[in-house]
Write an enzyme that holds these catalytic residues in place. Structure first.
Site, mmCIF file in Angstrom:
data_model
loop_
_atom_site.group_PDB
_atom_site.id
_atom_site.type_symbol
_atom_site.label_atom_id
_atom_site.label_comp_id
_atom_site.label_asym_id
_atom_site.label_seq_id
_atom_site.Cartn_x
_atom_site.Cartn_y
_atom_site.Cartn_z
ATOM 1 N N ASN A 42 44.360 37.230 35.815
ATOM 2 C CA ASN A 42 44.935 36.739 37.067
ATOM 3 C C ASN A 42 43.820 36.232 37.978
ATOM 4 O O ASN A 42 42.709 36.775 38.006
ATOM 5 C CB ASN A 42 45.809 37.787 37.758
ATOM 6 C CG ASN A 42 45.143 39.125 37.994
ATOM 7 O OD1 ASN A 42 44.271 39.540 37.243
ATOM 8 N ND2 ASN A 42 45.555 39.813 39.034
ATOM 9 N N CYS A 53 48.992 34.147 37.526
ATOM 10 C CA CYS A 53 49.059 35.355 36.690
ATOM 11 C C CYS A 53 48.241 35.190 35.409
ATOM 12 O O CYS A 53 48.001 34.062 34.933
ATOM 13 C CB CYS A 53 50.497 35.638 36.285
ATOM 14 S SG CYS A 53 51.586 36.159 37.613
ATOM 15 N N GLU A 55 49.121 35.948 32.317
ATOM 16 C CA GLU A 55 49.891 35.418 31.181
ATOM 17 C C GLU A 55 49.977 33.896 31.228
ATOM 18 O O GLU A 55 49.816 33.210 30.215
ATOM 19 C CB GLU A 55 51.316 35.990 31.186
ATOM 20 C CG GLU A 55 51.386 37.487 31.090
ATOM 21 C CD GLU A 55 51.429 38.168 32.459
ATOM 22 O OE1 GLU A 55 50.663 37.758 33.358
ATOM 23 O OE2 GLU A 55 52.211 39.107 32.617
HETATM 24 N N1 THU Z 1 50.212 39.472 37.981
HETATM 25 C C1 THU Z 1 49.917 39.015 36.733
HETATM 26 O O1 THU Z 1 48.782 38.622 36.445
HETATM 27 N N2 THU Z 1 50.921 38.970 35.829
HETATM 28 C C2 THU Z 1 52.219 39.333 36.071
HETATM 29 O O2 THU Z 1 53.070 39.164 35.213
HETATM 30 C C3 THU Z 1 52.560 39.945 37.351
HETATM 31 C C4 THU Z 1 51.515 39.936 38.391
HETATM 32 C C5 THU Z 1 49.143 39.503 38.989
HETATM 33 C C6 THU Z 1 49.334 38.554 40.116
HETATM 34 C C7 THU Z 1 48.548 39.208 41.224
HETATM 35 O O3 THU Z 1 47.196 38.786 41.137
HETATM 36 C C8 THU Z 1 48.600 40.694 40.914
HETATM 37 O O4 THU Z 1 49.063 40.784 39.567
HETATM 38 C C9 THU Z 1 49.539 41.470 41.818
HETATM 39 O O5 THU Z 1 50.768 40.870 41.896
#
Ligand code: THU
Length: 134
Positions: A42, A53, A55
Site C-alpha cells: 500500500n 492498496c 492488492e
Molecule cells: N489497504 C490495503 O492495502 N488493502 C486493502 O484491501 C485494504 C486497505 C490499505 C490502504 C491503507 O493504506 C491502509 O490499508 C488502511 O486502510
C-alpha cells in the site's frame, strides 16, 4: 501450489509499504497463470483518497507488464511492525475485490495470511459473488 512461498513474498513486499497515516502496512503477492509473481504494497497519500492498496498495486504492475490471467494472490497486513507474524488476517477491500474480478476467474485463490503457515484460503467467487461486469 506452494502458498508458503507466495506468502513470504507478500511479507517481503510489505516491507516497502508506505503507511505513515494509518500505520497499517499491507503486502500482496499475485501469481499469474504462467507462474510469474508480481508484488505490491500500500502507498498512502496526505490526500487520503489518493492512497493505493497493496492488492491493486500488484494487479496494476502485472497488467502493465502484459499479464491478465491470475491464479492466486496472497495478502498480509496489520498494524504491527513485525515482519513475519501478524495479529490478524487482512481481507481485501471491496474495490480490490472488484479489480481482482476484472481479471481473475471466480476460482482464483485469495489467501489471507498471518504467517507463512497460518493462512485462510478463499476463492474470489466466495469473496465477491455475483460481481459486476459489463
Ligand atoms: N489497504 C490495503 O492495502 N488493502 C486493502 O484491501 C485494504 C486497505 C490499505 C490502504 C491503507 O493504506 C491502509 O490499508 C488502511 O486502510
Amino acid at each position: 501450489m506452494d502458498y508458503a512461498e507466495l506468502i513470504k513474498m507478500a511479507f517481503e513486499a510489505r516491507k516497502y509499504a508506505y503507511a505513515p497515516y494509518s500505520h497499517f502496512k499491507v503486502g500482496a503477492a499475485l501469481c499469474a497463470e504462467n507462474g510469474k509473481i508480481y508484488t505490491g504494497c500500500n502507498v498512502e497519500n496526505a490526500s487520503f483518497g489518493a492512497t493505493m492498496c497493496a492488492e491493486r498495486t500488484a494487479v496494476f504492475k502485472a497488467v502493465s507488464r502484459g499479464e491478465r490471467d491470475f491464479k492466486a494472490i496472497a495478502i498480509v497486513g496489520g498494524l504491527t511492525e513485525e515482519e513475519r507474524e501478524l495479529s490478524g488476517y487482512a481481507y481485501p477491500c471491496g474495490m480490490c475485490r472488484q479489480v481482482l474480478s476484472e481479471f481473475g476467474k471466480p476460482d482464483m485463490k485469495v489467501i489471507v495470511a498471518r504467517t507463512a503457515e497460518d493462512y485462510k484460503e478463499f476463492t474470489l467467487g466466495e469473496l465477491l459473488p455475483e460481481s459486476f461486469t459489463l
